[in-house]
Structure formats: C-alpha cells, structure tokens
Design an enzyme around this catalytic site. Sequence first.
Site, short mmCIF file in Angstrom:
data_model
loop_
_atom_site.label_atom_id
_atom_site.label_comp_id
_atom_site.label_asym_id
_atom_site.label_seq_id
_atom_site.Cartn_x
_atom_site.Cartn_y
_atom_site.Cartn_z
CE1 TYR A 1 6.80 -9.65 0.68
CE2 TYR A 1 8.28 -11.64 -0.57
CZ TYR A 1 8.09 -9.90 0.38
OH TYR A 1 9.04 -9.99 0.97
P1 NAP Z 1 10.52 -8.27 9.94
O1 NAP Z 1 11.30 -8.48 11.12
O2 NAP Z 1 9.18 -8.72 9.70
O3 NAP Z 1 10.25 -6.59 10.88
C1 NAP Z 1 9.10 -5.22 10.01
C2 NAP Z 1 8.98 -4.40 10.09
O4 NAP Z 1 8.52 -3.14 9.51
C3 NAP Z 1 9.18 -4.09 11.79
O5 NAP Z 1 9.74 -3.38 11.78
C4 NAP Z 1 7.26 -3.53 11.64
O6 NAP Z 1 7.12 -3.09 12.34
C5 NAP Z 1 7.35 -3.06 10.43
N1 NAP Z 1 6.23 -2.80 9.64
C6 NAP Z 1 5.50 -3.89 9.59
N2 NAP Z 1 3.79 -3.26 8.69
C7 NAP Z 1 4.30 -1.98 9.33
C8 NAP Z 1 3.12 -0.99 8.88
N3 NAP Z 1 1.95 -1.30 8.39
N4 NAP Z 1 3.40 0.54 9.60
C9 NAP Z 1 4.78 0.70 9.52
N5 NAP Z 1 5.74 -0.55 9.57
C10 NAP Z 1 5.46 -1.39 9.52
O7 NAP Z 1 9.97 -7.95 8.60
P2 NAP Z 1 11.69 -8.41 8.06
O8 NAP Z 1 11.93 -9.77 7.59
O9 NAP Z 1 12.36 -7.29 8.86
O10 NAP Z 1 11.22 -7.14 6.79
C11 NAP Z 1 11.68 -5.79 6.03
C12 NAP Z 1 11.62 -6.30 4.76
O11 NAP Z 1 12.73 -6.56 4.10
C13 NAP Z 1 10.59 -6.32 4.40
O12 NAP Z 1 9.70 -5.55 3.43
C14 NAP Z 1 11.01 -7.61 3.87
O13 NAP Z 1 9.24 -7.65 2.91
C15 NAP Z 1 12.00 -8.14 3.02
N6 NAP Z 1 12.21 -8.53 2.75
C16 NAP Z 1 13.01 -9.72 4.12
C17 NAP Z 1 13.39 -10.94 3.14
C18 NAP Z 1 13.56 -11.73 4.76
O14 NAP Z 1 13.53 -13.04 4.01
N7 NAP Z 1 13.01 -11.65 5.83
C19 NAP Z 1 13.76 -11.54 2.06
C20 NAP Z 1 13.31 -10.82 1.64
C21 NAP Z 1 12.99 -8.97 1.46
P3 NAP Z 1 5.89 -2.70 13.39
O15 NAP Z 1 5.07 -3.80 13.47
O16 NAP Z 1 5.87 -2.01 14.44
O17 NAP Z 1 4.84 -2.00 12.54
#
Ligand code: NAP
Length: 255
Positions: free
Chosen positions: A160
Amino acid sequence: MTISHLFSLEGRVALVTGASRGIGKGIAVGLASAGANLALVARSESTLIEAQREIQAIGVQAEIFPCDLNETENIPDLVAAVDASYGQIDILVNNAGTTHRDDAVDFPEDRWDDVVRVNLKSVWLLSQQVGRAMVERGSGKIVNIASLLSFSGGIRASAYAASKGGVAQLTKALANEWASKGVNVNAIAPGYIKTDMASALLNDPVRVAELMNRIPVGQFGTPDDIAGAAVFLASEAASYVHGHILTVDGGWMAR
Ligand code: NAP
C-alpha cells in the site's frame, strides 16, 4: 468571473472510480452538488445502483459502469463506454483502492500485485487513456487519491505504501508533462477517514487512542470532508494548481 462560477462544475462529466461507497461516494456527491454529471465505477453493481440513486436525486445525470480495475485489460472498454454515453470526460478522479496487511517478510506476491495493480497501475492507465483526449482538447482535470502513506512508510502495509508513494510521484510526473497542455493533475492525501477500508484500524481501541493523540483536530474524518477539496481541484478555481498533493488530514502532517 464570479467566485461561485469558478467553483461550478455545471455540465462537466466526471468519472469517479470507487464511487459506490466511502471516500469515492463522498467525492461523487460533492462533484454532483457542484453540477457535474457522473460516471460511477466500482465492482459491485448493486452498491453502484444505490449511489446512482443518491446522485440522481441531486438533479444531475449518473450512469454506472461496473468494472474490476484489478483486471487492467478492462480499462480501454471502460473509457470507451463512458465516452459513448457522455461524449467526453472532463474530470477523472482516481479513487478506487485496496489494501493488504502483512509483515514484510511474509507479504504474499499475489497480494502485492493486487494492491499495486488497483492502486497504481490502474491510475496510470486510466490517466493515460482519459488524459490523451484531455491533452488533445487542451483541457481536463485529474484528481488522484493518495494517502498519508504517500509520505511515510506505515507498518505492515508495504504494498500500500509503495503504491501510494507511486501515486504521488505519478501525479507530479503527469503534471510536469500536461500542465502546459491545459490539463491539471493533482492529488488529495486523506488522513484517517471513517470508511470500510479503515474499519479494522478504527475498531481497534489501542490504535484509535494512539491515532487520536496524533491528530490535532481530535477526530477522524468522514468522506464528506474530502468532497470540498475534490470540487476545488476539479474546478477552474484550481487552474494554476499543478502537481500538488493536498493533505486533508485534520492536521496530521502538521505534527
Ligand atoms: P472503501 O470504503 O473500501 O471503498 C473502496 C472503493 O473502491 C469502493 O467503491 C470499492 O467498490 C472500490 N474498489 C475497490 N477495489 C476495486 C477494484 N478492484 N475495481 C474497482 N473498484 C474497486 O475505501 P475508502 O476508504 O473509501 O478508500 C478510497 C480511496 O481513499 C482509496 O484509494 C484509499 O487508499 C484512499 N484512502 C483512504 C483512507 C481512509 O482512511 N479511509 C485514507 C487515505 C487514503 P467495490 O468493492 O464494489 O469494487
């Protein structure tokens, strides 16, 4: 030009990956509230349909494009399908992401490949394919979702951290090539945001106490906290902003 006009996305077309839940859905709702029509991408069709209903209720168009970005050969057909529906893509938000936690000595190669393919390779391929048309038109906005692990290494998340470090560097590399062509490439580095991805961490009381000590604002963020930064970077208000990684982290990086 008025300030509200500068931030308006009226009539623009935005493709948001990972738009079905979490940060991506928060961003999609924010872009829609600023007037953009949405192309929503994720794997689960049923979750996408829920997000689509929410966004259509705002009064803009929203189409769903179920696609697994871990299978990068899907990307040309995805871009062609969105182009066929909307004519062009004005805003690309590369938000979909995944993670896997393991000690570095045990980290499985197949999980490494999954994380790097979804978090970095798909970002590059989507940016290349959508960006090519933006460069030809002389306008477009790309917003990548980086992470605090774009700056630091984290623990037990080597793939990651490597992928998100790559997203930050790719953002700058593309900005250097495309700024003079009218295309803005920037990134947002969210802090700790309450989503499914962060749930394991945020359900561990010991880690929660450690993190709270380090976050100046004293609370975790929500997907809505990221929406405003995304609207800004997708709008004309950010026309002179290129290659920037905007932290939205409750002050974490200031400590
Ligand atoms: P999340 O709640 O797990 O949502 C992830 C999203 O990505 C979902 O819509 C999921 O839908 C989609 N996804 C995952 N794998 C995929 C694939 N192989 N193909 C197409 N779509 C896919 O995660 P989140 O926390 O919102 O994260 C969103 C972004 O923010 C990510 O890049 C993460 O690294 C970044 N981020 C998050 C945090 C945090 O604290 N939450 C902090 C820093 C950065 P499906 O499962 O239906 O595909």
